[in-house]
Design a protein around this motif. Structure first.
Motif, PDB file in Angstrom:
ATOM      1  N   ARG A  62       0.832  -1.214   0.000  1.00 28.75           N
ATOM      2  CA  ARG A  62       0.000   0.000   0.000  1.00 28.75           C
ATOM      3  C   ARG A  62       0.864   1.261   0.000  1.00 28.75           C
ATOM      4  NH1 ARG A  62      -3.534  -3.124   3.342  1.00 28.75           N
ATOM      5  NH2 ARG A  62      -5.643  -3.281   2.464  1.00 28.75           N
ATOM      6  N   THR A  63       1.934   1.230   0.756  1.00 34.73           N
ATOM      7  CA  THR A  63       2.833   2.386   0.807  1.00 34.73           C
ATOM      8  C   THR A  63       3.430   2.653  -0.574  1.00 34.73           C
ATOM      9  OG1 THR A  63       3.387   1.843   3.096  1.00 34.73           O
ATOM     10  CG2 THR A  63       4.841   3.363   1.969  1.00 34.73           C
ATOM     11  N   ALA A  64       3.852   1.596  -1.250  1.00 29.25           N
ATOM     12  CA  ALA A  64       4.410   1.739  -2.602  1.00 29.25           C
ATOM     13  C   ALA A  64       3.354   2.269  -3.570  1.00 29.25           C
ATOM     14  CB  ALA A  64       4.942   0.395  -3.082  1.00 29.25           C
ATOM     15  N   MET A  65       2.121   1.796  -3.414  1.00 29.22           N
ATOM     16  CA  MET A  65       1.039   2.218  -4.303  1.00 29.22           C
ATOM     17  C   MET A  65       0.784   3.720  -4.168  1.00 29.22           C
ATOM     18  SD  MET A  65      -2.999   1.124  -4.273  1.00 29.22           S
ATOM     19  CE  MET A  65      -3.298   2.038  -2.757  1.00 29.22           C
ATOM     20  N   PHE A  66       0.678   4.200  -2.926  1.00 29.05           N
ATOM     21  CA  PHE A  66       0.425   5.632  -2.722  1.00 29.05           C
ATOM     22  C   PHE A  66       1.614   6.476  -3.184  1.00 29.05           C
ATOM     23  CE2 PHE A  66      -2.835   4.259   0.493  1.00 29.05           C
ATOM     24  CZ  PHE A  66      -3.909   4.850  -0.143  1.00 29.05           C
ATOM     25  N   GLY A  67       2.836   5.946  -3.017  1.00 27.47           N
ATOM     26  CA  GLY A  67       4.010   6.654  -3.515  1.00 27.47           C
ATOM     27  C   GLY A  67       3.983   6.790  -5.028  1.00 27.47           C
ATOM     28  N   ALA A  68       3.608   5.719  -5.703  1.00 28.62           N
ATOM     29  CA  ALA A  68       3.523   5.739  -7.169  1.00 28.62           C
ATOM     30  C   ALA A  68       2.421   6.690  -7.641  1.00 28.62           C
ATOM     31  CB  ALA A  68       3.264   4.325  -7.694  1.00 28.62           C
ATOM     32  N   ILE A  69       1.289   6.681  -6.950  1.00 25.30           N
ATOM     33  CA  ILE A  69       0.182   7.595  -7.289  1.00 25.30           C
ATOM     34  C   ILE A  69       0.638   9.043  -7.155  1.00 25.30           C
ATOM     35  CG2 ILE A  69      -2.059   8.459  -6.496  1.00 25.30           C
ATOM     36  CD1 ILE A  69      -2.778   5.541  -5.789  1.00 25.30           C
ATOM     37  N   SER A  70       1.411   9.305  -6.106  1.00 26.31           N
ATOM     38  CA  SER A  70       1.912  10.661  -5.869  1.00 26.31           C
ATOM     39  C   SER A  70       2.777  11.150  -7.024  1.00 26.31           C
ATOM     40  CB  SER A  70       2.715  10.685  -4.560  1.00 26.31           C
ATOM     41  OG  SER A  70       3.273  11.959  -4.342  1.00 26.31           O
ATOM     42  N   ILE A  71       3.699  10.305  -7.465  1.00 25.17           N
ATOM     43  CA  ILE A  71       4.563  10.680  -8.593  1.00 25.17           C
ATOM     44  C   ILE A  71       3.741  10.914  -9.855  1.00 25.17           C
ATOM     45  CG2 ILE A  71       6.276   9.797 -10.226  1.00 25.17           C
ATOM     46  CD1 ILE A  71       7.828   8.617  -8.068  1.00 25.17           C
ATOM     47  N   PHE A  72       2.790  10.018 -10.117  1.00 23.65           N
ATOM     48  CA  PHE A  72       1.982  10.127 -11.339  1.00 23.65           C
ATOM     49  C   PHE A  72       1.179  11.433 -11.370  1.00 23.65           C
ATOM     50  CE2 PHE A  72      -2.095   9.586 -13.517  1.00 23.65           C
ATOM     51  CZ  PHE A  72      -1.650   9.276 -14.795  1.00 23.65           C
ATOM     52  N   ILE A  73       0.484  11.736 -10.268  1.00 18.00           N
ATOM     53  CA  ILE A  73      -0.346  12.950 -10.237  1.00 18.00           C
ATOM     54  C   ILE A  73       0.512  14.199 -10.351  1.00 18.00           C
ATOM     55  CG2 ILE A  73      -1.957  14.331  -8.861  1.00 18.00           C
ATOM     56  CD1 ILE A  73      -3.037  11.756  -7.678  1.00 18.00           C
ATOM     57  N   TYR A  74       1.628  14.226  -9.607  1.00 18.89           N
ATOM     58  CA  TYR A  74       2.493  15.409  -9.621  1.00 18.89           C
ATOM     59  C   TYR A  74       3.084  15.654 -11.003  1.00 18.89           C
ATOM     60  CZ  TYR A  74       5.963  18.786  -7.971  1.00 18.89           C
ATOM     61  OH  TYR A  74       6.717  19.928  -7.784  1.00 18.89           O
TER      62      TYR A  74
ATOM     63  N   MET B  68       0.078  11.108   5.135  1.00 15.35           N
ATOM     64  CA  MET B  68      -0.778   9.925   5.165  1.00 15.35           C
ATOM     65  C   MET B  68       0.044   8.662   4.918  1.00 15.35           C
ATOM     66  SD  MET B  68      -3.576   8.990   2.257  1.00 15.35           S
ATOM     67  CE  MET B  68      -2.287   8.511   1.127  1.00 15.35           C
ATOM     68  N   LEU B  69       1.028   8.769   4.025  1.00 16.58           N
ATOM     69  CA  LEU B  69       1.868   7.628   3.649  1.00 16.58           C
ATOM     70  C   LEU B  69       2.575   7.031   4.863  1.00 16.58           C
ATOM     71  CD1 LEU B  69       2.918   6.315   0.858  1.00 16.58           C
ATOM     72  CD2 LEU B  69       4.997   7.619   1.324  1.00 16.58           C
ATOM     73  N   GLY B  70       3.018   7.905   5.763  1.00 18.00           N
ATOM     74  CA  GLY B  70       3.698   7.441   6.959  1.00 18.00           C
ATOM     75  C   GLY B  70       2.818   6.545   7.813  1.00 18.00           C
ATOM     76  N   TRP B  71       1.552   6.940   7.960  1.00 17.07           N
ATOM     77  CA  TRP B  71       0.609   6.129   8.737  1.00 17.07           C
ATOM     78  C   TRP B  71       0.387   4.769   8.063  1.00 17.07           C
ATOM     79  CZ3 TRP B  71      -2.196   7.564  13.276  1.00 17.07           C
ATOM     80  CH2 TRP B  71      -3.105   6.598  13.704  1.00 17.07           C
ATOM     81  N   VAL B  72       0.227   4.789   6.754  1.00 11.31           N
ATOM     82  CA  VAL B  72       0.027   3.540   6.005  1.00 11.31           C
ATOM     83  C   VAL B  72       1.256   2.642   6.125  1.00 11.31           C
ATOM     84  CG1 VAL B  72      -0.397   2.549   3.720  1.00 11.31           C
ATOM     85  CG2 VAL B  72      -1.594   4.632   4.405  1.00 11.31           C
ATOM     86  N   ALA B  73       2.451   3.248   6.121  1.00  4.07           N
ATOM     87  CA  ALA B  73       3.679   2.471   6.287  1.00  4.07           C
ATOM     88  C   ALA B  73       3.720   1.803   7.656  1.00  4.07           C
ATOM     89  CB  ALA B  73       4.903   3.373   6.115  1.00  4.07           C
ATOM     90  N   ALA B  74       3.158   2.474   8.659  1.00  2.00           N
ATOM     91  CA  ALA B  74       3.163   1.943  10.028  1.00  2.00           C
ATOM     92  C   ALA B  74       2.114   0.862  10.243  1.00  2.00           C
ATOM     93  CB  ALA B  74       2.939   3.078  11.022  1.00  2.00           C
ATOM     94  N   THR B  75       0.979   0.993   9.566  1.00  6.52           N
ATOM     95  CA  THR B  75      -0.164   0.111   9.868  1.00  6.52           C
ATOM     96  C   THR B  75      -0.575  -0.812   8.730  1.00  6.52           C
ATOM     97  OG1 THR B  75      -1.775   1.758   9.093  1.00  6.52           O
ATOM     98  CG2 THR B  75      -1.074   1.901  11.416  1.00  6.52           C
TER      99      THR B  75
END
Length: 297
Positions: A117-129, A156-163
């Motif tokens: 999930r953390t990787a997914m949100f990171g990839a989404i961030s790059i794509f949108i930006y 938000m990514l930090g929380w997802v990385a933790a949980t």
């Protein structure tokens, strides 16, 4: 003793690398991610903290490098950006593209090691930006709205990385940083208005430094303050803020609001710059307060 040509070249390469990845901005984003992690975790895992720091830097650095590749012809027109590596001719587009591509790949891999999930949100961030926000900057002021999405993901990514979970807690963290970005970036758009105009960028909501923009800055500042104290009311799951911390958070929010109102009254570039600096101090201090409140109560 004078510097040797090789040492000067090495310094230039390091300096250009910092510039193409916007090191200071990237570090501040990583700080936001680590804050989100500390808020979400029950037991701190140093390995995950290190992976999140490295992966986060790769992702933000990649976004910034792609951004500078796309905007190279516009950057040369603005005083603020004309000395960046690509428009100044110190780095080729191919080199920048290789850096951005490697950073993207490594960032996704490192974040995936934490959890998918953390990787997914990171990839989404790059794509949108890169693919949505950057092209829109010269088209419409709504680009700030789009840009606020990847800008709010790291916290938000930090929380997802933790949980390894996305729920109301990271949702609140996302919304808080999302709304904060409007007064922050509109303040930047205000005091750099003339320079942005040279590059054809439309950053202010009305397109002008007027009362309409100033009012919207105040409105979004108020929303930021409201969302910042929502966790104190006990319906945001594991994300909780004690009454004392909520009061401190609220007071810091009022300081930022003061500078937003000051901009409305003065309508000057100096007032906008003061608001920008206040917004940076605000987001950093509030994140620290959130973490301290969790571990000290």
């Amino acid at each position: 003793m004078s510097s040797t040509p090789s040492s000067i070249k090495t310094h230039s390469l390091i300096s250009d690398f910092k510039e193409i990845t916007k090191m200071r901005l990237s570090i501040s984003v990583v700080f936001s991610s680590l804050t989100g992690y500390l808020l979400g975790v029950d037991v701190i895992d140093i390995k995950t903290l290190i992976l999140l720091s490295i992966g986060g830097y790769f992702m933000v650095g990649a976004s910034n490098a792609f951004n500078q590749i796309i905007e190279k012809d516009l950057d040369v027109l603005m005083d603020r950006t004309k000395n960046r590596p690509i428009p100044a001719g110190r780095m080729s587009v191919n080199t920048a593209f290789i850096i951005a591509s490697i950073f993207t790949l490594l960032g996704i891999i490192v974040l995936y090691v934490i959890n998918p999930r953390t990787a997914m949100f990171g990839a989404i961030s790059i794509f949108i930006y890169t693919c949505v926000y950057t092209p829109l900057k010269t088209k419409t002021p709504l680009s700030v709205f789009v840009g606020a999405i990847p800008g709010a993901i790291p916290f938000m990514l930090g929380w997802v990385a933790a949980t390894n979970n996305f729920g109301i807690e990271p949702g609140v963290l996302f919304m808080w940083q999302f709304f904060w970005q409007f007064p922050h970036f509109w303040a930047i758009g205000w005091f750099l208005f003339d320079d942005y105009k040279k590059g054809g960028f439309f950053m202010l909501p009305t397109g002008k430094r007027d009362k309409g923009t100033a009012v919207q800055i105040i409105m979004y500042t108020v929303w930021t303050i409201i969302i910042s104290i929502v966790p104190a009311f006990g319906f945001t799951g594991k994300l909780f803020l004690s009454p004392l911390a909520a009061i401190v958070v609220f007071l810091f929010g009022l300081v930022m609001l003061y500078y937003a109102i000051l901009l409305f009254k003065k309508m000057t570039a100096l007032a906008a710059k003061q608001l920008m600096l206040a917004s940076v101090s605000y987001i950093t201090l509030i994140q620290i307060i959130y973490v301290l409140d969790k571990f000290l109560r």
